[in-house]
Design an enzyme around this catalytic site. Structure first.
Site, PDB file in Angstrom:
ATOM      1  N   TYR A   1       0.857  -1.190   0.000  1.00 11.49           N
ATOM      2  CA  TYR A   1       0.000   0.000   0.000  1.00 11.49           C
ATOM      3  C   TYR A   1       0.888   1.234   0.000  1.00 11.49           C
ATOM      4  CZ  TYR A   1      -4.981  -0.764   0.082  1.00 11.49           C
ATOM      5  OH  TYR A   1      -6.273  -1.023  -0.298  1.00 11.49           O
TER       6      TYR A   1
ATOM      7  N   GLU B   1      -0.416   4.908  -0.625  1.00 11.13           N
ATOM      8  CA  GLU B   1      -1.112   6.172  -0.890  1.00 11.13           C
ATOM      9  C   GLU B   1      -0.143   7.342  -0.769  1.00 11.13           C
ATOM     10  OE1 GLU B   1      -2.878   3.777   0.624  1.00 11.13           O
ATOM     11  OE2 GLU B   1      -5.041   4.221   0.553  1.00 11.13           O
TER      12      GLU B   1
ATOM     13  N   ASP C   1      -6.518  13.390 -25.140  1.00 10.86           N
ATOM     14  CA  ASP C   1      -6.614  11.996 -24.691  1.00 10.86           C
ATOM     15  C   ASP C   1      -5.959  11.170 -25.793  1.00 10.86           C
ATOM     16  OD1 ASP C   1      -7.328   9.389 -24.253  1.00 10.86           O
ATOM     17  OD2 ASP C   1      -9.411   9.822 -23.742  1.00 10.86           O
TER      18      ASP C   1
ATOM     19  N   THR D   1      -3.988   5.805 -21.870  1.00 11.24           N
ATOM     20  CA  THR D   1      -3.874   4.467 -21.299  1.00 11.24           C
ATOM     21  C   THR D   1      -2.479   3.971 -21.654  1.00 11.24           C
ATOM     22  OG1 THR D   1      -4.916   3.586 -23.279  1.00 11.24           O
ATOM     23  CG2 THR D   1      -6.320   3.842 -21.347  1.00 11.24           C
TER      24      THR D   1
ATOM     25  N   LYS E   1      -2.469   0.141 -24.951  1.00 17.26           N
ATOM     26  CA  LYS E   1      -2.888   0.014 -26.351  1.00 17.26           C
ATOM     27  C   LYS E   1      -1.641   0.022 -27.234  1.00 17.26           C
ATOM     28  CE  LYS E   1      -7.510   1.892 -25.541  1.00 17.26           C
ATOM     29  NZ  LYS E   1      -7.632   2.808 -24.401  1.00 17.26           N
TER      30      LYS E   1
ATOM     31  N   ARG F   1      -2.256  -2.913 -18.401  1.00 19.23           N
ATOM     32  CA  ARG F   1      -3.549  -2.220 -18.418  1.00 19.23           C
ATOM     33  C   ARG F   1      -3.533  -1.132 -17.356  1.00 19.23           C
ATOM     34  NH1 ARG F   1      -7.890  -3.375 -21.153  1.00 19.23           N
ATOM     35  NH2 ARG F   1      -6.656  -4.957 -22.204  1.00 19.23           N
TER      36      ARG F   1
HETATM   37  N1  DSN Z   1     -12.359   0.432 -25.018  1.00 21.57           N
HETATM   38  C1  DSN Z   1     -11.406   1.291 -25.658  1.00 21.57           C
HETATM   39  C2  DSN Z   1     -11.394   1.108 -27.117  1.00 21.57           C
HETATM   40  O1  DSN Z   1     -11.634   0.006 -27.564  1.00 21.57           O
HETATM   41  O2  DSN Z   1     -11.131   2.058 -27.846  1.00 21.57           O
HETATM   42  C3  DSN Z   1     -11.606   2.719 -25.317  1.00 21.57           C
HETATM   43  O3  DSN Z   1     -11.853   2.854 -23.965  1.00 21.57           O
END
Ligand code: DSN
Length: 414
Positions: A53, A55, A199, A225, A228, A234
């Site tokens: 933990y 924080e 974003d 994120t 990707k 993730r």
């Molecule tokens: N779920 C993602 C996508 O497939 O683009 C976006 O959050």
């Protein structure tokens, strides 16, 4: 990854993981937001760092024993700064939507006006859709892509911005295949004194590979994120100008989240380290070449590709050009071992559960080493599956061919 203990202790979950591993090995992954992590990323995610933990932030924690966690988080921050030329980085956001929630929380008050791209034009739920917290808490006005070109027309964006005078403008999308004119967004925002928020969840890996333009050096705040095109675990992160560092950090913790996921943050550091290597530049370049080849192949077979092509890792194809909807196409392809995601097209007359399009992406197949020749083969199978969607025998034959073909392209973490 060694699953010896899991096999002994929990056969049910071990079996599911093995089956999923087999599915990934034997099938072709064209979901634009998915990728395969390296073994090193997977090992960091599966490490004892999950036991902690912590924080707070490095050097300022609310729990003892965080000396090593501080080091790992600092490595992640430093590598992210280097990758994106960022002044300040917070690597703690748990995923994309929570990261975006923290950004809004840091810069806005409920009821403030924000401008984002409409969902069916390629935007994201967290960019102001009425069913999402963003659309419920903030007064979103939406811009659209041009109905003829399928591209964002910056003059239209400017008109909406000057009329609505939002406090923040959001750019960066989930189903938009073209380069984004970040500099023009910044100019428009400056005209009306709005914050700029990018974003870059989908294209972060391509930006890190220097194959697409980077908004980080001049936008106020940028979220992404990490799983990707960036090919990490993730999770997510927020980058911002130093002058906003405090408010962003406070919005993430204690504003939105409690304890960070330290094992994931260490895995982010590993992925950022990988993205700093020269091989990642080649990867980014091939991802785009593969997507462009795919768009060309679809067009050669008379499919309507939205915006007539792509500059990034994805393309949206209007399936109604082949008298099929996106959901039916997704199901037919799933029967062949090809995973895709149905997608709305701009001004889609059909509902989101049964939209007109399919979004295809090349990050995962490129990680497996597939190039233009393989992409051509894949589009052949897709076209055959669409034409034979009611012929279970043909779909089964394609599935067998896909399985055989996939053997030559190993998954790094499987
Ligand atoms: N779920 C993602 C996508 O497939 O683009 C976006 O959050």
């Amino acid at each position: 990854m060694n699953y010896e203990n899991l096999k002994k202790e929990d056969q049910a979950i071990f079996d599911i993981i093995e089956q999923e591993k087999e599915r990934q090995i034997n099938e072709i992954e064209l979901i634009a937001s998915e990728n395969y992590v390296s073994k090193s990323v997977l090992e960091a995610m599966g490490s004892v760092l999950t036991n902690k933990y912590s924080e707070g932030y490095p050097g300022h924690r609310y729990y003892g024993g965080n000396q090593m966690i501080d080091k790992a988080e600092n490595v992640a921050i430093e590598r992210a700064k280097q990758l994106f030329d960022a002044e300040h980085v917070n690597v703690q956001p748990l995923s994309g939507s929570p990261a975006n929630a923290a950004v809004y929380f840091a810069f806005l008050k409920p009821g403030d006006k924000v401008m984002g791209l409409k969902l069916d034009h390629g935007g994201h739920l967290s960019h102001g859709h009425p069913v999402n917290f963003s659309g419920m808490l903030y007064d979103f006005v939406q811009y659209e892509v041009d109905s003829k070109t399928g591209k964002i027309d910056m003059e239209e964006v400017r008109k909406v911005a000057l009329k609505e005078k939002p406090k923040m403008i959001v750019a960066g999308y989930s189903a938009y295949s073209r380069e984004i004119e970040w500099d023009k967004f910044k100019e428009i925002a400056d005209e009306i004194g709005a914050y700029t928020f990018a974003d870059i969840a989908h294209t972060a890996g391509l930006i890190a590979a220097k194959k697409m333009n980077n908004p980080v050096p001049f936008f106020d705040v940028v979220s992404t994120t990490t799983h990707k095109t960036l090919r990490g675990p993730r999770g997510a992160m927020i980058m911002c100008k130093e002058k906003f560092a405090k408010q962003v950090d406070r919005a993430v913790f204690p504003g939105m989240q409690g304890g960070p996921h330290d094992h994931i943050n260490a895995a982010k550091a590993v992925a950022f380290g990988e993205a700093l290597r020269p091989e990642f530049i080649e990867y980014g370049e091939q991802v785009i070449k593969n997507a462009q080849t795919m768009a060309d192949e679809f067009e050669a077979k008379d499919y309507r590709v939205i915006s007539n092509g792509t500059d990034n890792h994805l393309l949206v194809v209007d399936m109604t050009s082949k008298e099929i909807d996106g959901k039916t196409a997704e199901i037919a392809l799933e029967k062949c071992g090809i995973s895709v995601s149905r997608s709305t097209i701009p001004n889609d007359p059909n509902p989101p559960m049964k939209p007109s399009g399919v979004r295809f992406g090349t990050p995962a197949v490129t990680t497996r080493g597939m190039k233009e020749a393989e992409i051509k083969k894949i589009v052949e199978w897709i076209d055959k599956a669409i034409k034979n969607r009611n012929n279970e025998k043909t779909l089964k034959e394609i599935k067998n061919e896909v399985k055989e073909f996939s053997k030559d392209f190993p998954i790094p973490s499987a």
